[in-house]
Design a protein around this motif. Structure first.
Motif, short mmCIF file in Angstrom:
data_model
loop_
_atom_site.label_atom_id
_atom_site.label_comp_id
_atom_site.label_asym_id
_atom_site.label_seq_id
_atom_site.Cartn_x
_atom_site.Cartn_y
_atom_site.Cartn_z
N GLY A 168 0.84 -1.19 0.00
CA GLY A 168 0.00 0.00 0.00
C GLY A 168 0.87 1.24 0.00
N GLU A 169 0.26 2.40 0.03
CA GLU A 169 0.97 3.67 0.05
C GLU A 169 0.40 4.56 1.13
OE1 GLU A 169 0.52 5.14 -3.92
OE2 GLU A 169 2.33 4.12 -4.64
N ILE A 170 1.26 5.41 1.68
CA ILE A 170 0.82 6.35 2.70
C ILE A 170 1.47 7.70 2.41
CG2 ILE A 170 2.66 5.53 4.25
CD1 ILE A 170 0.90 6.34 6.60
N VAL A 171 0.66 8.76 2.37
CA VAL A 171 1.14 10.10 2.08
C VAL A 171 1.33 10.85 3.39
CG1 VAL A 171 0.67 12.26 0.86
CG2 VAL A 171 -0.12 10.10 -0.10
N ILE A 172 2.54 11.38 3.60
CA ILE A 172 2.84 12.12 4.82
C ILE A 172 3.43 13.48 4.46
CG2 ILE A 172 3.23 9.99 6.11
CD1 ILE A 172 6.22 10.61 6.03
N SER A 173 3.43 14.39 5.42
CA SER A 173 4.02 15.71 5.22
C SER A 173 5.51 15.65 5.55
CB SER A 173 3.33 16.74 6.12
OG SER A 173 3.57 16.43 7.49
N LEU A 174 6.24 16.68 5.14
CA LEU A 174 7.66 16.76 5.48
C LEU A 174 7.84 16.87 6.99
CD1 LEU A 174 10.50 16.84 4.26
CD2 LEU A 174 10.32 19.33 4.18
N GLU A 175 6.89 17.55 7.65
CA GLU A 175 6.96 17.65 9.11
C GLU A 175 6.85 16.27 9.76
OE1 GLU A 175 5.69 21.70 7.74
OE2 GLU A 175 5.19 19.64 7.21
N GLU A 176 5.96 15.42 9.22
CA GLU A 176 5.82 14.07 9.77
C GLU A 176 7.09 13.25 9.52
OE1 GLU A 176 1.34 12.55 9.60
OE2 GLU A 176 1.97 13.42 7.69
N ARG A 184 -2.01 6.70 11.78
CA ARG A 184 -3.11 5.78 11.56
C ARG A 184 -3.32 5.57 10.08
NH1 ARG A 184 -9.06 5.74 11.53
NH2 ARG A 184 -8.98 7.95 10.97
N VAL A 185 -3.45 4.31 9.67
CA VAL A 185 -3.73 3.99 8.27
C VAL A 185 -4.91 3.02 8.24
CG1 VAL A 185 -1.37 4.34 7.49
CG2 VAL A 185 -2.07 2.09 8.29
N SER A 216 -2.91 -20.23 5.73
CA SER A 216 -3.88 -21.31 5.92
C SER A 216 -3.16 -22.55 6.43
CB SER A 216 -4.61 -21.62 4.60
OG SER A 216 -3.69 -22.05 3.62
N ASN A 217 -3.93 -23.38 7.10
CA ASN A 217 -3.39 -24.63 7.65
C ASN A 217 -2.15 -24.40 8.52
OD1 ASN A 217 -5.35 -26.17 6.26
ND2 ASN A 217 -4.06 -26.19 4.43
N GLY A 218 -2.19 -23.32 9.29
CA GLY A 218 -1.09 -23.04 10.21
C GLY A 218 0.03 -22.22 9.61
N GLY A 219 -0.09 -21.80 8.35
CA GLY A 219 0.94 -20.97 7.73
C GLY A 219 0.94 -19.57 8.32
N ARG A 220 2.08 -18.90 8.24
CA ARG A 220 2.22 -17.58 8.85
C ARG A 220 1.46 -16.52 8.05
NH1 ARG A 220 5.73 -14.02 6.52
NH2 ARG A 220 5.99 -12.88 8.47
N THR A 221 1.04 -15.48 8.74
CA THR A 221 0.36 -14.35 8.10
C THR A 221 1.39 -13.47 7.40
OG1 THR A 221 -1.36 -14.35 9.79
CG2 THR A 221 -1.11 -12.34 8.50
N GLY A 222 1.05 -12.99 6.22
CA GLY A 222 1.96 -12.12 5.48
C GLY A 222 2.09 -10.76 6.14
N ASP A 223 2.92 -9.92 5.56
CA ASP A 223 3.16 -8.58 6.09
C ASP A 223 2.53 -7.53 5.16
OD1 ASP A 223 4.69 -9.84 8.04
OD2 ASP A 223 6.56 -9.54 6.93
N LEU A 224 2.40 -6.33 5.68
CA LEU A 224 1.93 -5.19 4.89
C LEU A 224 3.11 -4.26 4.67
CD1 LEU A 224 -0.28 -3.41 3.60
CD2 LEU A 224 -0.72 -2.48 5.88
N LEU A 225 3.43 -3.97 3.41
CA LEU A 225 4.51 -3.07 3.07
C LEU A 225 3.93 -1.74 2.61
CD1 LEU A 225 6.73 -5.58 1.06
CD2 LEU A 225 6.90 -4.97 3.47
N LEU A 226 4.23 -0.69 3.35
CA LEU A 226 3.70 0.64 3.05
C LEU A 226 4.79 1.50 2.42
CD1 LEU A 226 1.59 1.50 6.22
CD2 LEU A 226 0.74 0.92 3.96
#
Length: 337
Positions: A168-176, A184-185, A216-226
């Motif tokens: 996904g993408e997240i837009v932030i200010s230079l101050e942030e 929060r996203v 599934s079937n006990g496999g690990r949950t993926g990650d979110l890349l922002l």
């Protein structure tokens, strides 16, 4: 199927360069972001439409393919739009009998409820999916981390299957970007908290572990890349860890010297203004360096870049006749010299 004019959606011309497209996307994404328009379904739909358009024309390969289709489609319209437009010439291999699959169709077809949580499916229009695939940014389904015990179609077996990493993408200010901290996203209707590192660069990615597709079937949950997109600042330009700005100084201060205040970045409004001593006879264009007043250096505690301030002499607008005479006398003295 409805044709999508992605350039019109972004409000740019088909000849727009990458920088213009990126700026337009940032402005529109900020305007229609769900955080700015809570419970506004029309804004949410517009946000998705803008995001889809940016996905299509920000990637060079996708843009070339879309531009070719656009020229073909516009030519078809100019010649009277006879019969139906041949979408099959532009779809993915085997898409001649294309039908967009819903999330429920995908879950039944692949035998896994995991697809129901994947924003790459169902988050894009039929037009986008026909042209580029299921909407995951590739022309073929993504590979899994663990395919042991799965057939060609990815049907579930007794073996564990890890979930996909989502993007996904997240837009932030230079101050942030300067201050860092929690942000929060909202992803697929789920509110998450991302930690913005101090000094993060434009285009950098941060990982939210375990916030991707469930396994599934006990496999690990993926990650979110922002992916981080930093808005242009109205008064400051970033160059790596350094910042640049300009400041107007009046004619008298330039000639006689003095002290001025310049606005930069800081942890609060109370500590983002800095004083500069202007020496007498300062020329317009002179640059002053404020050491350690730039951006934080990523992952380097208490290390900062510098702030470079270029002086621009502003001539007074309300000179009295007496002042004009004095300046004329000075000018005549310089001429004689």
């Amino acid at each position: 199927m409805d044709y999508k004019d992605y350039y019109k959606i972004l409000g740019v011309s088909p000849e727009a360069d990458d920088k213009t497209i990126k700026r337009a996307y940032r402005d529109l994404a900020k305007k229609y972001h769900p955080d700015q328009n809570p419970n506004d379904k029309s804004a949410e739909a517009k946000f998705k439409e803008v995001s889809e358009a940016y996905q299509a024309v920000s990637d060079p390969a996708k843009r070339r393919k879309y531009d070719s289709l656009r020229q073909d489609y516009e030519s078809w319209q100019r010649y009277g739009a006879r019969d139906s437009f041949d979408w099959s010439a532009w779809g993915q291999p085997g898409a001649e009998n294309y039908r967009a699959m819903s999330e429920e169709d995908l879950a039944r077809f692949f035998g896994s409820a995991a697809f129901e949580n994947d924003s790459s499916f169902g988050g894009f229009s039929d037009f986008f999916s026909m042209l580029f695939g299921f909407g995951n940014g590739n022309d073929k389904p993504r590979s899994r981390r663990n395919t042991v015990g799965e057939d060609f179609f990815g049907r579930r077996s007794a073996q564990p299957r890890d979930g996909y990493d989502l993007e996904g993408e997240i837009v932030i200010s230079l101050e942030e970007a300067y201050n860092g901290g929690p942000r929060r996203v909202e992803v697929n209707g789920k509110v998450l908290e991302a930690q913005i590192p101090q000094g993060v660069a434009d285009g950098a990615r941060i990982r939210l572990t375990g916030q991707g597709e469930p396994g599934s079937n006990g496999g690990r949950t993926g990650d979110l890349l922002l992916k981080i997109l930093i808005e242009e600042h109205p008064g400051l330009r970033r160059e790596g860890n350094h910042l640049r700005t300009t400041v107007d100084i009046d004619f008298y201060t330039a000639v006689l010297g003095g002290e001025i205040s310049v606005k930069g970045l800081g942890q609060s409004h109370a500590d983002n203004r800095f004083s500069i001593k202007i020496p007498p006879r300062t020329q317009s264009g002179k640059t002053f360096r404020l050491k350690g007043k730039g951006m934080p250096v990523l992952n380097k505690k208490n290390q900062y870049g510098d702030l470079y301030v270029q002086a621009v002499i502003a001539l007074p607008q309300d000179l009295s006749e007496a002042e004009v005479r004095k300046i004329r006398e000075l000018a005549q003295r310089f001429d004689r010299a």
